[in-house]
Motif scaffolding. Structure first.
Motif, PDB file in Angstrom:
ATOM      1  N   LEU A   1     -42.460  18.121  83.069  1.00  0.00           N
ATOM      2  CA  LEU A   1     -43.035  19.112  83.872  1.00  0.00           C
ATOM      3  C   LEU A   1     -43.215  18.609  85.026  1.00  0.00           C
ATOM      4  O   LEU A   1     -43.237  17.601  85.321  1.00  0.00           O
ATOM      5  CB  LEU A   1     -44.341  20.262  83.796  1.00  0.00           C
ATOM      6  N   HIS A   2     -42.424  19.219  86.658  1.00  0.00           N
ATOM      7  CA  HIS A   2     -43.762  18.701  87.381  1.00  0.00           C
ATOM      8  C   HIS A   2     -43.617  19.941  88.558  1.00  0.00           C
ATOM      9  O   HIS A   2     -43.481  21.312  88.321  1.00  0.00           O
ATOM     10  CB  HIS A   2     -42.376  18.089  88.202  1.00  0.00           C
ATOM     11  N   GLU A   3     -45.216  19.750  89.347  1.00  0.00           N
ATOM     12  CA  GLU A   3     -45.177  20.789  90.217  1.00  0.00           C
ATOM     13  C   GLU A   3     -46.461  20.294  91.704  1.00  0.00           C
ATOM     14  O   GLU A   3     -46.198  18.927  91.728  1.00  0.00           O
ATOM     15  CB  GLU A   3     -46.769  21.113  88.861  1.00  0.00           C
TER      16      GLU A   3
ATOM     17  N   PHE B   1     -31.329  18.228  96.118  1.00  0.00           N
ATOM     18  CA  PHE B   1     -30.082  17.797  95.089  1.00  0.00           C
ATOM     19  C   PHE B   1     -29.300  18.165  94.529  1.00  0.00           C
ATOM     20  O   PHE B   1     -30.417  17.445  93.500  1.00  0.00           O
ATOM     21  CB  PHE B   1     -28.892  16.940  96.378  1.00  0.00           C
ATOM     22  N   ARG B   2     -28.575  19.088  93.523  1.00  0.00           N
ATOM     23  CA  ARG B   2     -28.507  19.102  92.088  1.00  0.00           C
ATOM     24  C   ARG B   2     -26.938  19.104  91.956  1.00  0.00           C
ATOM     25  O   ARG B   2     -25.576  19.269  92.731  1.00  0.00           O
ATOM     26  CB  ARG B   2     -28.961  19.840  91.551  1.00  0.00           C
ATOM     27  N   ASN B   3     -26.393  18.445  90.596  1.00  0.00           N
ATOM     28  CA  ASN B   3     -25.182  19.050  90.442  1.00  0.00           C
ATOM     29  C   ASN B   3     -24.883  20.065  89.347  1.00  0.00           C
ATOM     30  O   ASN B   3     -25.693  20.213  88.113  1.00  0.00           O
ATOM     31  CB  ASN B   3     -24.125  17.507  89.515  1.00  0.00           C
TER      32      ASN B   3
ATOM     33  N   ALA C   1     -45.785  24.473  87.851  1.00  0.00           N
ATOM     34  CA  ALA C   1     -44.937  23.110  86.653  1.00  0.00           C
ATOM     35  C   ALA C   1     -43.643  24.128  86.298  1.00  0.00           C
ATOM     36  O   ALA C   1     -43.936  24.658  85.330  1.00  0.00           O
ATOM     37  CB  ALA C   1     -46.329  23.014  85.226  1.00  0.00           C
ATOM     38  N   HIS C   2     -42.595  23.006  85.668  1.00  0.00           N
ATOM     39  CA  HIS C   2     -41.425  23.788  85.930  1.00  0.00           C
ATOM     40  C   HIS C   2     -40.802  22.972  85.085  1.00  0.00           C
ATOM     41  O   HIS C   2     -40.916  21.472  85.883  1.00  0.00           O
ATOM     42  CB  HIS C   2     -40.854  24.798  86.332  1.00  0.00           C
ATOM     43  N   THR C   3     -39.327  22.648  84.491  1.00  0.00           N
ATOM     44  CA  THR C   3     -38.807  22.014  84.419  1.00  0.00           C
ATOM     45  C   THR C   3     -37.483  22.267  84.995  1.00  0.00           C
ATOM     46  O   THR C   3     -36.919  23.780  85.261  1.00  0.00           O
ATOM     47  CB  THR C   3     -38.229  21.619  82.753  1.00  0.00           C
ATOM     48  N   ASP C   4     -36.145  22.007  85.665  1.00  0.00           N
ATOM     49  CA  ASP C   4     -34.892  22.352  85.825  1.00  0.00           C
ATOM     50  C   ASP C   4     -33.915  22.917  85.583  1.00  0.00           C
ATOM     51  O   ASP C   4     -33.274  23.476  85.712  1.00  0.00           O
ATOM     52  CB  ASP C   4     -34.623  21.257  86.851  1.00  0.00           C
ATOM     53  N   GLY C   5     -34.398  22.833  83.706  1.00  0.00           N
ATOM     54  CA  GLY C   5     -33.286  24.148  83.115  1.00  0.00           C
ATOM     55  C   GLY C   5     -31.971  22.900  82.790  1.00  0.00           C
ATOM     56  O   GLY C   5     -31.067  22.104  83.715  1.00  0.00           O
TER      57      GLY C   5
END
Ligand code: AKG
Ligand code: FE2
Length: 224
Positions: free
Chosen positions: A161-163, A202-204, A107-111
């Motif tokens: 959070l996602h995991e 995919f992210r910016n 579990a984390h956030t992308d920040g």
């Protein structure tokens, strides 16, 4: 038919099966970095963790088409409204994660280094992604991500959070997006064994810097 709640959208069959299989094959042959519990590839650069800009590195040719397809999708008026964005930023970074059966991501956030619209393509196998409240780990949604699907995490769920749990199979009987699965289970067989899944996130990256063209030329590289 897509499944959406504020902060998350699931679009099954975003890629035709041949494109999904092709992406999986091409990524399999890329240069992997081994972690303790999975392998990954960073495309577009490495995001420094001290807030400095990311130095951009070239995207492989095979990812250009899907990158444009995602950017075009986000550009649609209805989608921009849903994601509460005026301008669609360039998807200048991709994290490719490989999960063998039994592997996952804690579990984390992308920040804060990224804009808060994150688009993930799944290939190879399905896997359940759990979204939990940061404050107390309460389960908000369980979403089954099928091969060829696009999923978008954004807005108010970006900071939760996602995991992906480290399981050998997924019980999809009570997933939140059950009604929109492209492959509904046959004979009430809700326990789906996992195969290798490769995901493309995919992210910016908000802050980036390009190396001088002359320098890239000397390395025989070009930024697209
Ligand atoms: O593989 C996925 O679907 C999730 C990947 C992820 O959360 C990440 O790379 O930050
Ligand atoms: Fe993530």
């Amino acid at each position: 038919m897509e499944w959406s709640v504020p902060g998350f959208s699931y679009i099954p069959n975003f890629l035709p099966s041949e494109e999904e299989k092709d992406l999986f094959q091409k990524a399999s042959k890329g240069r992997w970095t081994k972690l303790a519990n999975r392998r990954l590839q960073k495309i577009g650069g490495t995001v420094p963790d001290d807030g400095r800009p990311m130095i951009r590195t070239p995207f492989p040719e095979y990812l250009q088409k899907v990158k444009s397809k995602i950017e075009d999708f986000l550009q649609l008026e209805g989608q921009r409204k849903k994601f509460q964005i005026e301008i669609v930023e360039e998807m200048n970074h991709v994290l490719i994660n490989e999960y063998l059966p039994g592997q996952g991501i804690m579990a984390h956030t992308d920040g804060p280094a990224y804009s808060s619209v994150v688009a993930t393509i799944s290939t190879g196998s399905g896997q359940i992604l759990n979204i939990r409240k940061k404050q107390n780990k309460e389960l908000l949604y369980s979403v089954y991500l099928e091969p060829g699907a696009l999923s978008i995490l954004h807005g108010r769920l970006y900071n939760e959070l996602h995991e992906i749990e480290e399981n050998l199979s997924d019980d999809i009987s009570s997933v939140s997006n059950f009604s929109c699965l492209s492959c509904p289970p046959e004979n009430d067989n809700f326990i789906l064994p996992r195969q290798t899944r490769i995901s493309f996130t995919f992210r910016n990256v908000r802050s980036t810097r390009s190396l001088p063209k002359s320098f890239l030329k000397s390395l025989n590289l070009t930024i697209t």
